[in-house]
Each structure stands twice: as structure tokens, then as C-alpha cells.
Design a protein around this motif. Structure first.
Motif, short mmCIF file in Angstrom:
data_model
loop_
_atom_site.label_atom_id
_atom_site.label_comp_id
_atom_site.label_asym_id
_atom_site.label_seq_id
_atom_site.Cartn_x
_atom_site.Cartn_y
_atom_site.Cartn_z
N ALA A 15 -3.92 -12.01 4.19
CA ALA A 15 -2.75 -11.61 4.97
C ALA A 15 -2.92 -11.99 6.43
CB ALA A 15 -2.50 -10.13 4.81
N GLU A 16 -4.15 -11.74 6.93
CA GLU A 16 -4.35 -11.95 8.36
C GLU A 16 -4.50 -13.42 8.72
OE1 GLU A 16 -7.22 -9.13 9.94
OE2 GLU A 16 -7.67 -10.66 11.46
N THR A 17 -5.43 -14.10 8.03
CA THR A 17 -5.68 -15.49 8.44
C THR A 17 -4.49 -16.40 8.10
OG1 THR A 17 -6.82 -16.03 6.39
CG2 THR A 17 -8.16 -15.20 8.19
N ASN A 18 -3.80 -16.16 7.04
CA ASN A 18 -2.65 -17.00 6.70
C ASN A 18 -1.56 -16.87 7.76
OD1 ASN A 18 -4.16 -17.42 4.48
ND2 ASN A 18 -2.61 -16.79 2.97
N ARG A 19 -1.34 -15.64 8.22
CA ARG A 19 -0.32 -15.43 9.24
C ARG A 19 -0.61 -16.30 10.46
NH1 ARG A 19 3.50 -11.77 10.75
NH2 ARG A 19 3.24 -10.86 8.68
N GLU A 20 -1.89 -16.34 10.85
CA GLU A 20 -2.24 -17.17 12.02
C GLU A 20 -1.99 -18.66 11.77
OE1 GLU A 20 -6.30 -16.23 12.68
OE2 GLU A 20 -5.77 -14.13 13.05
N ARG A 21 -2.22 -19.07 10.54
CA ARG A 21 -2.11 -20.50 10.23
C ARG A 21 -0.73 -20.88 9.67
NH1 ARG A 21 -7.79 -20.61 6.88
NH2 ARG A 21 -9.03 -19.59 8.51
N ALA A 22 0.20 -19.92 9.71
CA ALA A 22 1.56 -20.18 9.21
C ALA A 22 1.55 -20.62 7.76
CB ALA A 22 2.28 -21.20 10.07
N ILE A 23 0.62 -20.02 7.00
CA ILE A 23 0.57 -20.30 5.57
C ILE A 23 1.25 -19.16 4.83
CG2 ILE A 23 -1.01 -20.36 3.59
CD1 ILE A 23 -2.79 -22.18 5.30
N THR A 24 2.08 -19.50 3.86
CA THR A 24 2.76 -18.49 3.04
C THR A 24 2.43 -18.76 1.58
OG1 THR A 24 4.70 -19.89 3.02
CG2 THR A 24 4.67 -18.12 4.63
N GLY A 25 2.68 -17.76 0.72
CA GLY A 25 2.37 -18.02 -0.68
C GLY A 25 2.36 -16.78 -1.54
N ILE A 26 1.84 -16.96 -2.73
CA ILE A 26 1.78 -15.89 -3.72
C ILE A 26 0.52 -16.10 -4.53
CG2 ILE A 26 3.13 -17.14 -5.47
CD1 ILE A 26 4.53 -14.45 -6.09
N LEU A 27 -0.13 -14.97 -4.91
CA LEU A 27 -1.38 -15.03 -5.68
C LEU A 27 -1.27 -14.06 -6.86
CD1 LEU A 27 -4.45 -15.60 -6.16
CD2 LEU A 27 -4.92 -13.85 -4.45
N CYS A 28 -1.33 -14.60 -8.08
CA CYS A 28 -1.32 -13.74 -9.26
C CYS A 28 -2.74 -13.63 -9.80
CB CYS A 28 -0.45 -14.34 -10.36
SG CYS A 28 1.28 -14.23 -9.99
N TYR A 29 -3.09 -12.42 -10.25
CA TYR A 29 -4.40 -12.19 -10.84
C TYR A 29 -4.19 -11.54 -12.20
CZ TYR A 29 -8.87 -10.05 -11.86
OH TYR A 29 -10.02 -9.67 -12.49
N GLY A 30 -4.91 -12.05 -13.20
CA GLY A 30 -4.75 -11.43 -14.53
C GLY A 30 -5.70 -12.07 -15.51
N GLY A 31 -6.21 -11.27 -16.46
CA GLY A 31 -7.05 -11.80 -17.52
C GLY A 31 -8.18 -12.68 -17.03
N GLY A 32 -8.72 -12.35 -15.86
CA GLY A 32 -9.86 -13.12 -15.38
C GLY A 32 -9.49 -14.45 -14.76
N GLN A 33 -8.22 -14.68 -14.50
CA GLN A 33 -7.82 -15.93 -13.84
C GLN A 33 -6.94 -15.66 -12.63
OE1 GLN A 33 -6.54 -19.34 -16.37
NE2 GLN A 33 -6.90 -17.99 -18.10
N PHE A 34 -6.98 -16.62 -11.70
CA PHE A 34 -6.08 -16.59 -10.55
C PHE A 34 -5.07 -17.74 -10.67
CE2 PHE A 34 -9.91 -14.70 -8.42
CZ PHE A 34 -9.33 -13.52 -8.02
N LEU A 35 -3.89 -17.51 -10.13
CA LEU A 35 -2.91 -18.60 -9.96
C LEU A 35 -2.32 -18.39 -8.58
CD1 LEU A 35 -1.22 -20.98 -11.13
CD2 LEU A 35 0.46 -19.30 -11.82
N GLN A 36 -2.49 -19.40 -7.72
CA GLN A 36 -2.06 -19.21 -6.33
C GLN A 36 -1.25 -20.40 -5.84
OE1 GLN A 36 -5.28 -18.76 -3.42
NE2 GLN A 36 -3.98 -17.52 -2.10
N ALA A 37 -0.18 -20.08 -5.09
CA ALA A 37 0.59 -21.12 -4.40
C ALA A 37 0.35 -20.96 -2.91
CB ALA A 37 2.08 -20.99 -4.70
N LEU A 38 0.02 -22.06 -2.24
CA LEU A 38 -0.19 -22.06 -0.79
C LEU A 38 0.81 -23.03 -0.17
CD1 LEU A 38 -4.10 -22.51 -0.81
CD2 LEU A 38 -2.88 -20.38 -0.36
N GLU A 39 1.64 -22.52 0.75
CA GLU A 39 2.64 -23.36 1.42
C GLU A 39 2.32 -23.44 2.90
OE1 GLU A 39 6.75 -22.15 -0.95
OE2 GLU A 39 6.07 -20.92 0.74
#
Ligand SMILES: Cc1cc2nc3c(=O)[nH]c(=O)nc-3n(C[C@H](O)[C@H](O)[C@H](O)COP(=O)(O)O)c2cc1C
Ligand SMILES: Cc1cc2nc3c(=O)[nH]c(=O)nc-3n(C[C@H](O)[C@H](O)[C@H](O)COP(=O)(O)O)c2cc1C
Ligand SMILES: Cc1cc2nc3c(=O)[nH]c(=O)nc-3n(C[C@H](O)[C@H](O)[C@H](O)COP(=O)(O)O)c2cc1C
Ligand SMILES: Cc1cc2nc3c(=O)[nH]c(=O)nc-3n(C[C@H](O)[C@H](O)[C@H](O)COP(=O)(O)O)c2cc1C
Ligand SMILES: Cc1cc2nc3c(=O)[nH]c(=O)nc-3n(C[C@H](O)[C@H](O)[C@H](O)COP(=O)(O)O)c2cc1C
Ligand SMILES: Cc1cc2nc3c(=O)[nH]c(=O)nc-3n(C[C@H](O)[C@H](O)[C@H](O)COP(=O)(O)O)c2cc1C
Ligand SMILES: Cc1cc2nc3c(=O)[nH]c(=O)nc-3n(C[C@H](O)[C@H](O)[C@H](O)COP(=O)(O)O)c2cc1C
Ligand SMILES: Cc1cc2nc3c(=O)[nH]c(=O)nc-3n(C[C@H](O)[C@H](O)[C@H](O)COP(=O)(O)O)c2cc1C
Ligand SMILES: Cc1cc2nc3c(=O)[nH]c(=O)nc-3n(C[C@H](O)[C@H](O)[C@H](O)COP(=O)(O)O)c2cc1C
Ligand SMILES: Cc1cc2nc3c(=O)[nH]c(=O)nc-3n(C[C@H](O)[C@H](O)[C@H](O)COP(=O)(O)O)c2cc1C
Lengths: 145, 145, 145, 145, 145, 145, 145, 145, 145, 145
Positions: free
Chosen positions: E29-53
Motif C-alpha cells: 500500500a505504501e510503496t506503490n502509492r509513492e511509485r504511482a503503481i495500482t493493482g489487485i492481488l488475489c491469494y488462495g489455495g497457496g497461489q498468488f495472482l497479481q496485476a501491477l499497473e
């Protein structure tokens, strides 16, 4: 006769004060009305982003005149395209001060159309700038309804 | 970084002579090469039509510099668009004198892309100017092959 | 049988008075109904802009007849296209006086589809004229609902 | 400035003779060249089919002038469209006499773009007339190459 | 400057606990805000799925940094594309725990965009992952409205 | 199974010598063949630009392995897309040294797809990099035919 | 099996009376239901316009049978096309008497899709007839809702 | 991994009774859930029409297993396509008995997507079957809302 | 005036002999030429497949006349569409006897556009019949060149 | 009647010998010709990839028959689509042994349409398999020309 929309960005003179801003607004509103020029001008973080719509000769004459205005520098045209409908037909010049009220909604609009949360049009593509200005205009229309 | 193509037209100074023309050509060839700017410049009937391709900042800086050159006036931007491929990549600046050798073929090219048989870019649309310059370039490539 | 829409503009005779205008309206309403012609006619600033929809022979006959009417001159066809649906089917001839009640809304519609805030159809493209007339018709439908 | 292509058909005066035809050709070639108008004119079976390309004002002025020429009547516009490239740029006016040499190839071209084996443009759609004239032009180009 | 969206999946370290999860969230939350990065991170069943914009350099720097984080392994990029508008502009990083509350609605969303009823992004195509994340975001927006 | 093409750029270690280059080539040719990875690698002006095509897991594993190779740094992914046909199917890894033989033809190819006459992939868009590599491959195919 | 929609027009026998009309309706409703044929039949000004939808063999058999019915003549097929969804699925045969209640709304629908204010399907194009019947059906659905 | 939708039709065994039907339903609901298969199964007039969505291997295994089920015969695949979103994600297997309650609405849906008013999927095209099943699903969703 | 192409198939009378065939050919060639009808007629395996192009009234009159010809039965229209260019403009009626010379090339053309290696137009879709006839025409043009 | 193309893959029985292969070929060539089925069958690395084109009932009957052939197992349908033109119309069944002559050209074709240099159709998407078979067919046509 060709109707065009020209979008450019520039760096505001550092010591620009609110008074100067009001003067620009007053001039623009009046002279643009006479020349059938419409558009929107955003100011923020020391930069301008402006869209000028109208007859090609008139828009070019105005743009080259504005470009020599000492109140800003480094004018950079982002896009010029022939249009058959204007996006900002109801405003001789809608001026939006992006410095005050940098609400979360406004930050989201910026992020949505650029790589940065700060108003930094020199790093927008022409397509981003054009979509950004249309969304800003939509927000302004909501406010005044 | 954004690559753009800017097309503008202008009125040549009335007393412009062949010598001035050579000087412009020499300068353009050299400085454009350094700035990775490519393009084509047509001269005819007292008017210029020029396409400048390159990095957006460089093209804008050059254009605003050219626009103040006393050897022409009334610069009018016809189109600015972001491109991913250039149309004139092989020429730092291809200069085409539309005054001499106004052959039938050349007249046909003019008529094909404008409302007039005379070189009168101020009355071309951005789309016409762009197609005209591409066809002129194709003719020049044939000549030099 | 071909259904077409023809849009033209012309200059009204300078001394045209309200009475003449009423006469045109009366004739048009009656004769168009017989010939299954529909359309819209805008008048303003000394110019006419008219769309005529119907069977190709009938529209051409009417247009060439109107073109010789001494109450206007310099008829200039902006577009002729074959259509399968009409835009103004509910009006034998809808007449809109663009001189009175030049409200802000009307000015915005003009600016949106042209390079000028004045009604100046001779400087509209065929596409602009066609979109303008459709938007004018939409406004008129709202008024009469 | 708007470049348009206007296509119309008309009925030739019954007693029109070859001499009249030559006169039309001579006038057209000369005056069109001055006005930067290009096009093609087919004559056959007592009808004309003509395409006029050029600046909108010039094409309209010429068309309304031609329409009053007593050598034909019943002028009927089939299509008017804004274009950015002309189809007949190399000819001030290409005249094609569809009466002589009605070869099989010519009959096939007619059938291909109309409902009839006779030259009967009053029964062509605008789209058919436009495709027909382009194919006629292609045949003429082959003959003169 | 190029704005991109990068979507990747990875395997979470087996002993990852809720506390670790909170730490990631806080940092992001903190470092992305500084770098103007937005996105979403799903966690489930031992896996991650993340979008970084965000800006291409910033997104790449962050991604290569995250990829070495010992709290997950086997990072696999599913898609990288240049965008002009962001999908997740309102969130520095929206974190969605796909383990709790695996409601029927959530299962349907998973099935709709993948071959499995379990959260298994390593078997999604780039297109499926992208549509899935947009639908997840829409559901989250409904919850917080 | 998903087939993807990943394009990235990076900065070569400054003291990289011809010998190192040969070593990379030898490794790549061999290991890529085993993993059914195909692609092209350009080297010039201290930068690399590489396209890797193949099965998604294999390409990702290789990319993350390459990214930690001390012979370059600042890996930046420009695009990742799912493909159904490969562009470089005939080469396990085609290596093109952009330093030697910087012919005019090569400079033109660079200018055509970027804002610069120098090989500077970090400033290319994903679309430019992809079109550039396809044109480089076409040139190489001509040379070896 | 192929599902088609066939639209034709014909001239009603002059002495056709209301009683005959009722008889046609009764037959059509019953036999079409058995053959899974759906459609709409308009009657007005001495002409019929009918759309028949269903399995290709059945529609053809019915059409050729209807075409020999002495109660009308000059059957002219306007269009036959393979469809995957029907437009008139809810009616075995919807019969619309265009003679009575020729309201302004109905006249507008006619004008909108033809060159005439009278019901004159022999002068409609296939596309106009098809759009006209769809709009008539929509009006009928409103009436019965 | 590939997600597909397979649609097939078959002839039910003549003596199939309601009890058998229930058994199929119970099995399908359970085993499909485990295999992440979703879909819809219509039964009527002695025929089945079923859509199976899921991972390609799983759908094929299930289909080939079902095809040997003695409770039906003449399995005929109508379409198999790779999808990125499922149409029936919320149902492990939605079973719709097309025999009872053959309402007018249902008959209209059948006619709309086929050549027959009877449920006869063996005569539907793949496109008709797919559109029919989507409309059936929409009706079922309305019923259970 | 509307130009259409009508394609139909029918069953030839069983005892049809070569002589009858010649008679049809002679009549068709002559009367079609007068009516500006063009087309192609294939005969094979006891079936006809014919395309008739021309003015809508003329094509319909001819078709309804042919349909009552006792030399065939079960006429089934496959498609009727408005066209602006004809496919068979050079032939009043091209007759192709599909019985003799059933070469491999001909069989391949049949298979390519139908479900059968035998000439069985009653089982072709309108689209298949239309593409088949165009390919047959192309083969015939090659033979006569 | 519906023409479809069905593509499937399967695992060959391990002890399959050349003799068995010849037997399959002989049967296929003969029975497919009778049923108007066309297609192509590739064999390699213990897997089959086959396209079957023809009338829907015939293709399904054949496929379900082949699927129970003990000489292979794990049949997996990759795609089924309705077609109006066949891709392999000239071959009752073209058999291509992918084991012998695994030339570089063949490997390139494989890599171009899949994630692997080995013939592994079970990991191809339907789109890849279809493009691969079309390219294989093109190569075979070249060989036999
Ligand atoms: C960022 C910026 C935007 C401006 N926009 C306009 C404008 O839209 N219309 C306008 O007439 N003047 C505009 N001006 C002011 C002009 O530069 C100029 O001062 C004004 O046209 C009066 O010119 P004059 O003093 O030569 O009469 C703008 C100035 C700046 C710095
Ligand atoms: C029509 C026209 C086109 C020109 N095109 C270029 C050009 O493409 N590149 C360039 O460097 N200078 C061009 N020039 C010349 C510049 O205006 C200017 O003279 C030149 O850049 C040298 O600038 P300096 O004297 O300030 O160094 C052009 C001038 C004219 C009148
Ligand atoms: C701008 C303008 C528009 C007109 N529009 C129509 C029209 O739509 N229909 C019409 O019948 N007459 C129209 N008229 C009037 C005709 O020119 C003409 O006066 C009228 O058809 C009566 O013709 P007549 O006196 O020869 O009978 C228009 C006239 C003008 C000046
Ligand atoms: C069918 C037809 C086509 C014509 N085409 C042209 C033409 O393209 N250009 C032209 O100047 N005159 C054309 N004319 C002749 C004009 O009508 C007119 O005679 C000519 O412009 C001379 O006009 P003036 O006698 O008023 O000077 C055409 C005449 C006819 C009958
Ligand atoms: C699945 C996952 C996602 C992460 N996402 C982000 C993120 O979006 N932004 C971020 O700054 N750190 C993220 N992190 C944490 C980084 O890997 C790293 O811990 C963090 O940037 C702090 O780095 P530092 O300890 O080197 O300062 C993520 C870690 C994991 C395991
Ligand atoms: C710019 C660059 C590109 C490379 N491309 C490849 C490649 O395509 N395939 C490959 O196997 N190794 C490639 N390598 C080398 C790998 O980084 C690594 O050295 C190699 O895979 C051997 O790895 P290992 O030493 O861990 O076995 C590349 C290295 C660099 C610097
Ligand atoms: C304009 C018109 C439309 C008709 N539409 C249908 C129809 O849709 N279905 C139908 O069965 N008969 C229709 N008929 C009636 C048939 O021509 C015929 O009378 C009817 O099918 C009974 O045939 P039969 O007397 O040979 O049994 C129509 C007749 C006319 C004149
Ligand atoms: C028309 C029809 C549809 C069926 N659909 C499914 C299904 O979707 N899922 C399923 O598991 N079984 C379905 N079955 C039942 C299977 O054929 C089979 O009986 C079931 O998978 C149990 O198999 P088993 O007895 O070999 O365990 C269906 C059977 C029929 C006749
Ligand atoms: C399959 C077939 C196709 C025919 N095609 C045509 C044709 O294209 N043009 C034509 O005039 N007659 C054609 N005829 C013949 C007509 O049916 C009819 O015999 C002919 O027009 C002479 O008509 P009449 O005897 O009433 O004068 C065809 C007949 C058949 C059986
Ligand atoms: C991979 C494979 C492909 C086959 N392709 C065909 C084919 O295209 N046509 C065919 O008739 N038989 C084909 N066969 C053979 C059939 O499975 C079966 O043996 C053949 O149709 C004879 O069937 P019967 O013995 O029941 O008469 C194929 C078999 C295999 C293993």
C-alpha cells in the motif's frame, strides 16, 4: 474550412500567481468567444494542459500566440486532429485548477489516464491526454448540474 | 518516449532565393540527423509543406524553432499523431522543389489529393496532406532507384 | 426506386421578410406531402440549410425547382446519399428559424458541429451538416413532446 | 475547403449531333482545367452520366451551370460525397462515347453494374454508377497505355 | 513514458501465515502509492495472482523485486501490455483473500473464467486472468459501495 | 499449455567482450533447442533486446534465469502475449550484433521503429520493439537466402 | 436443415373482400402452425407484403403454393436469406390490415422505410421491406402488451 | 490448459422413465462438480441436447463416457470451441425437462432458434443450439430469481 | 430499380433427354439477352442449380415462369439478394453439364462447397451454392481463355 | 444438412506397426470416399492428429466409430465447427507420417504452431492444430506438384 482539436502541454512560469491566472481566464473567455474557439485548460503542479477546438486557422493563430506568452514555456503539442464534433462545445474555455481540492476522485482520474498520481501531462500520450480531458469535463459537468 | 509525426504548412518569404533554400537544406540535413528527426519538405508557389517525424520533445522543439524563422510565416499545423512506424525513415530531410519540373504526373498527384492543380497546402486537410506527402515520397524513391 | 437524402445550403435574398418565409412554409408543407418528401429547413443569418428526403426523381425535381427560386441564390449541395431509413420521416418539412431564440443550448449545438458560433452552413462539411440537422431535429422533438 | 465528387445523369437533347458533342468536350477540357475540376462523361442511348470532382464551391457552380444547358434536360444527381482522393485525377474531363464500338466487353461492364445491357444510368443506383465509371476509366487507361 | 499492466502468478511459501500477509499488504500500500503503481492481488489455495499497473520502469523494477521475495516462488508472467487507461486506478493495491468466504458467487466467478472451481491461476490464460481480475474488482467495488 | 512471446530489454555489463558474447550464443542455442524455445537477440550500444517464444512455463523459467545473469542488468519486460503462431520459429536463438556493420539500411530500420537512430530499446514501445524485431528477422532471412 | 426468411410482395385481386381476407387468415394460422412456419402479412392499397420464416423446404413449398393462389398475382420475391434466429417467432401468421386506421404513426413508419407515404411494397428494396416489417411487428407487440 | 464448450445431441432410449432421469441428474451434479464441469441438459421429444463446459481433457473424458451410456444413442457433436468465459458457470448441470409445461413462451423460443416448433436438436445448427441453450438458461435464471 | 441475384435448385424430369437440354439452352440464351438477365445453370444427377441475375421484376417474372416448366419440379429458392455488381455478367446463360467429364477437379470443387461428392444442390446452403457457382464460373473462364 | 470439420488427437497403441498403418490408410481411403468425407491424418511420436470434414451425421458416425478402434486411445476432440468450404477437399484422407524425414522445415512448422519441437498435438489449442494442418497440407501439395 477544417475544424480541429489541438492539445498541448507547457511549463508554467514559476512565480505565476493566482492573479495572473485570473487574467488569463478573463482574456481567454472573451477572445475565444469571438473566434468560436472552445476548450478546457487544466493547471497543476506547475504545468498546463489545454485543448483548443475550432476552425484550423483560428486555432493555429491562437496557439502560436499563446506559445509566446511569457507566463509559460516549453509548449509541446500532444495531438492535432480534424474533428466533426467538438468535445467541449459548451465552454469558451473551461478552466480547472488541479492544485486545490486534489480529492481522491481526482487522483484516481489522473492515475487512470497516466503513469503518475501527480498532474504531469508532459508524460501523457496524446490519447491519454485526450481521454483525461474528456473525463475531467464530465466531472465538471456533474458539479454544475 | 513518444514518436510523433507533425505536418504543417507556411508561407515562404516573398524574396526567398535559391541560395536561402540551399542554406535551409544544409542546416536541416545536419541538425535533424543529430536529433533523429526524419521528414520531407515540399516547396512551391510560395508555400511550404513539411512533415517532421521523431521523438515528441525533439519534434516540438524543432517545430517551435522553425516557426520563428523569418524565412516563412503563418505556420499552420495540419496534424500531429503518435506513430509506431515512420513514413520517411530514410531521409533526415528530403527536400522537393515543387516549382521546377511541374510535370503532368506531378499535377495529377496534386489534383488527386487536393481541390486544386496548384500546390496550395493551406487548403489541404490533414489527411490529404499526409497522403500527398506519402505519394510524393514514393515518386522520389522511384527516381533515385 | 431509390430513396435519397439531399442536403444543400444557399444564401437567402437580403430583403426576405417574415411573410415570404410563411409562404415558403405553406407551399412546402403541401407539395412535399403529395410527393412523399420529408425534411427539415433551417434559416439563420441570411442562409438556408435544408435536407430533402424521398424518392430520387422527386427529390431531384424539387431541388432543381427550388434552386431557381429567386428568394435565395448560390445553392450548394453538401451531400446526396441513398438511404434505407429516413431521418425526418414525421415532417413534410420542419421549419426552424435559427434567428430568434438563439439560446445558449442552440449556440452549443452549432459550435459542436461547426467551426463557428454563427449559423454558417456554407462552411460545414456534409457530415457536420447532417449531424447538426439530426441534433436540431432531436431538440425540436423534445419541445413538442 | 471541401473536395467532393458529384455524379449526375441527364437526357440529351434528341437532335444532338456529333458537332455539339465536340463543342462540349472543348469547353469542358478548358474551363475545368482552370477550375481544377476533373471527371468523366459517358454518353450513350440519349443519356449522359457524368462525374465531377473538385472543390465543393467550384463543382456546385459548374453543375448548376451545366444543369441549365439546353443540350440536355432532367438532370438527376445520383450521389455527392466528400473525398480525400480523386478517382479521375488525370483527366480534366474524359469523354467516352458509349454509342460507337459497343463491344461485348463494354456490354459486360454495363450488365455488371446495372440491371440492363443498354446504357441507362437513370436506373443505376449511386453506388452502381460510381463503380461503373471507375471500371470504364480503368478500361480507358488500358487503351491509352 | 509507457504505462503497462503486468499480470503474474506465483506459489506462496507453504508456511505463510496471516501475519505475513498483513505485512505484505502494508508494504505494498505504501510503496506503490509513492511509485504511482495500482493493482489487485488475489491469494488462495497457496497461489498468488497479481496485476501491477503503472509506468513501465516502475512496474518492472517492482516486479523483479517482488519476484525475489522468499515468501513465494515460481513467478510466472501471464501478460504484459501497454494500456492507456488503468483497470484498478482507485487502489494502490487491493488485496483479496480468496481463502475465506468462498461463497457460491465467488466459485461461479472462478468457473466462469477458468477450467477449475479452485483458485488455480497457473492454469489460466492471460486473457482469463485479466477478465477474472476485472470481475473480482467489480465485486469488491459493490461490497464497498 | 500456453505459447507466449516475451520481449525484454536490458543493459549489458560494461566490460562485456566478444568472448562472453560467443559463450551466451553457444549456451542459448543448445538449451533453447531442448526447451523448444525460439527467438532473436539483438545487441548494440550496451543494450540487449530479446524475444523469447515458447511454452509459457519454459519461457518464464528461462527469463527469470536470464534476468539474474550478471552479464546484464535492469531487465525490463516490454510485452508478453499469448500467440498461436511464432515469429521466429526457425531459430533456437538468432543473434544479431547491431554494433558492427551499422549500415544505412540498418539505421533506417531503427529510425522507422523508434525515436532514435541509435539502438536504444529501453525507449521503444512494446509494439515498436516487436515490429522492429520482425523487420530485423526479415533482413537476416534475406542475407542467408 | 436450413432456416430461411422469404419476403415477397404481390397485387391483391381487385374484388377481394373482407370475407376472403378472413378465410386466408384462418387457413394460414392453421397450416403454418403445423409446418412450423411463422411470419407477418401486411395488406394495403391493393398489395400484399409477407414474410415467411421456417425450414427451407417448407417455406418454399408454401410460397410456391401461395403464388398460384388466384386471390393475388405478380408475386415478386424481395429477399431470401438463411437465418439463425427468427424475427416473428411468436406468430404463425400475424395479419396487419394497413387499410384501416392509417394513423399518422403508421404513415411515418411507411415514409421512414420507403419512398412513399402509401403502402407500396413493390417499390421497397429488400432491406427496406425487412426493416419495415420488423418495425410493424414492434408496433403490434406494443398494442397487445 | 484449454477451456472448451462441447454441445451434442442424442436419442434417448425409448423406455426411459422419470426415475432414470433423476438418476442421471444426481450423478451429473456430483461428478461434474468434482471435475469443474458446468453445463445444461435439455430433454424433450425423445432427444437430449447438452452443453458441457470445462477443461478440455475433463470434458472429452466425460463426453466419451456419456456417449457409451446405454440410456441414449446416436450422439452427435454439434460444436466444440475454446472459450475464455463460460455461459453456464453457476450450474454443475442444469437439467431442463422440455416435455412438461410446453408453454407458448417455450414454443416461441424453440421456433426462434430452429426450423421446428418441436424440440428437435438433431436439426439445429451448432450456432442455433448454442443460442437456444443461452436463451433457455436466461429463462431458468428468471424463474429462480 | 433493383438488381438481384436469385439462386434456386430443382429436380429435372426423369426422362429429360439431351435434346430437351439443347432446347432450354437456346431459349434461355435468346430471351435472357432481351431481358438483360445473366446467369449460370448447372445440370447433374437429375438436379438443376441456377443463378439468375438482373432487374428484380424481370428476374421474378422469369423465375415464376421457369418454375411452372414441366421439365423440372420442386423448385426451391436458396437465396435472393440485392447486388450492385453481377457475378456472371458475361453470360446470358452459361450452361454447365455436370454429368459428363466428372473430373477429379470437378469432384474437388463439389466437395469443397458441400457435404457430398455428388452434385446435390438441394443439400447446399445458399452460401455454399453461391460460392460453388462462382468457382464453377472461374473454371469455365479458364477453359475458354 | 450441415458440413463440419472435426479435429481430434489420440494416443496410438504402443505396438502399432507399419503394417497396421497401411491397413488404416486403405480402409480410410475407401470408406471416406463413399461417405464424402475428406481430411488429413498426421502420425508421429505415438500420437495421431486428424481432421475429418463432411456432412455432420457422417462425420460424427465415423468419429464415434474410430474412437472405439483399439489401435489408439484417449481420443480428444480439439474443435468442431460448421464450415461452408472444406480445407482438404482433394483428399479422401491424406496420411502424413511425421516420424520419418523430420526435416528442419518440418520442425519449424511444428514450432511455429505449438509450444514444442516434437509432434505433440495433445498440447495444441484447436486454433493451433487447425493452422498446423493447413500448413502441412500446403507442404504436401508442393511436394506432389
Ligand atoms: C496557459 C495559457 C493559456 C491561455 N489560453 C488562452 C486562450 O485560450 N485564449 C486566449 O485568448 N488567450 C489565452 N491565453 C493568453 C494569451 O497567451 C494572451 O495573453 C492573450 O491572448 C492576450 O493576448 P494579447 O495580450 O496579445 O492581446 C493563455 C495563456 C496561457 C499562459
Ligand atoms: C520551411 C523551413 C523548414 C526548415 N526545416 C528545418 C529542419 O527540418 N531542420 C532544421 O534544423 N532546420 C530547419 N529549418 C531552419 C531553421 O528554421 C533554423 O534556421 C535552423 O534550425 C538553424 O537554427 P539556428 O540558426 O537557430 O541554429 C527550416 C526553415 C524553414 C524556413
Ligand atoms: C429555401 C427554400 C426552401 C424551399 N423548400 C421547399 C420545399 O421543401 N417544398 C416545396 O414545395 N417548395 C419549397 N420551396 C418553394 C419553391 O421554391 C417553390 O416556390 C414552390 O415549390 C412553389 O413552386 P411554384 O410556384 O412553381 O408552384 C422552397 C423555397 C426556398 C427559398
Ligand atoms: C452533358 C454536358 C456536360 C458538360 N460538362 C461540362 C464540363 O464538365 N465543364 C464545362 O465547363 N462545361 C460543360 N458543359 C458545357 C456547359 O453546360 C456550358 O456550355 C459551358 O460551361 C460553357 O458555358 P458558357 O457558355 O456559359 O460559358 C457540359 C454540357 C453538357 C450538356
Ligand atoms: C505476492 C506478493 C506481492 C507483493 N506485492 C507488493 C507490491 O505490490 N508492492 C510492494 O511494494 N511490495 C510487494 N510485495 C513485497 C515485496 O516483495 C517486498 O517485500 C517489499 O517491496 C519490501 O521490499 P524491501 O524489504 O526490499 O524494502 C509483495 C510480496 C509478495 C510475496
Ligand atoms: C542477454 C542474454 C541473453 C541470454 N539468452 C539466453 C537464452 O536465450 N537461452 C539460454 O539458455 N541462455 C541465455 N542466456 C544465458 C543465461 O543467462 C545462462 O547463462 C545460461 O542459461 C546458462 O545458465 P547456467 O549457467 O545456470 O546453466 C542469456 C544471457 C544473456 C546475458
Ligand atoms: C396473400 C396471401 C397470403 C397467404 N398466406 C398463407 C400462409 O401464410 N399460409 C397458408 O397456409 N396459406 C396462405 N395463403 C392461402 C394459400 O394460398 C392457400 O389458399 C391455402 O394454403 C390453402 O390451400 P389449399 O386450398 O390448396 O389447401 C395465402 C394466400 C394469400 C392470397
Ligand atoms: C443424456 C445424458 C447426460 C449425462 N450427463 C452426465 C453429466 O453431465 N455428468 C455425468 O457425470 N454423467 C452424466 N451422465 C451419466 C453418465 O453417462 C454416467 O452414467 C455417469 O457418469 C456415471 O458413470 P459410471 O456409472 O461409469 O460411474 C449422463 C447420461 C446421459 C444419458
Ligand atoms: C432448369 C430450367 C432452366 C431454364 N432457364 C431459362 C432461362 O434462363 N431463360 C429462359 O428464358 N428460359 C429458361 N427455361 C425455359 C423456360 O422454362 C421456358 O420454357 C422458356 O422461357 C420459354 O417459355 P415459353 O415457352 O412460355 O415462351 C428454363 C427451363 C428449365 C427447365
Ligand atoms: C487414427 C485412426 C484413424 C482412422 N481414420 C479412419 C478414417 O478416416 N476413415 C475410416 O473409414 N476409418 C478410419 N480408421 C479405421 C476405423 O477405426 C475402422 O477400423 C474402419 O472404419 C473399419 O471399420 P470396421 O472394421 O468396423 O468396418 C482410423 C483408425 C485409426 C486408428
Amino acid at each position: 474550412m477544417h475544424t480541429i482539436r489541438l492539445i498541448y502541454t507547457s511549463d508554467a512560469r514559476e512565480d505565476l500567481r493566482y492573479r495572473d491566472f485570473i487574467t488569463i481566464m478573463d482574456t481567454a473567455a472573451e477572445t475565444n468567444r469571438e473566434r468560436a474557439i472552445t476548450g478546457i485548460l487544466c493547471y497543476g503542479g506547475g504545468q498546463f494542459l489545454q485543448a483548443l477546438e475550432g476552425e484550423r486557422l483560428a486555432v493555429n493563430a491562437l496557439y502560436h500566440h499563446i506559445a509566446t506568452d511569457p507566463r509559460h514555456s516549453n509548449c509541446q503539442v500532444l495531438s492535432v486532429e480534424e474533428i466533426s464534433t467538438r468535445d467541449f462545445a459548451e465552454w469558451s474555455m473551461k478552466i480547472v485548477d488541479w492544485n486545490d481540492a486534489v480529492t481522491a476522485a481526482r487522483q484516481t482520474v489522473l492515475l487512470k489516464h497516466s503513469g503518475s498520481r501527480h498532474f504531469d501531462p508532459a508524460n501523457m500520450s496524446g490519447q491519454q491526454a485526450s481521454a483525461f480531458l474528456r473525463e475531467v469535463a464530465a466531472m465538471e459537468r456533474l458539479l454544475t448540474d
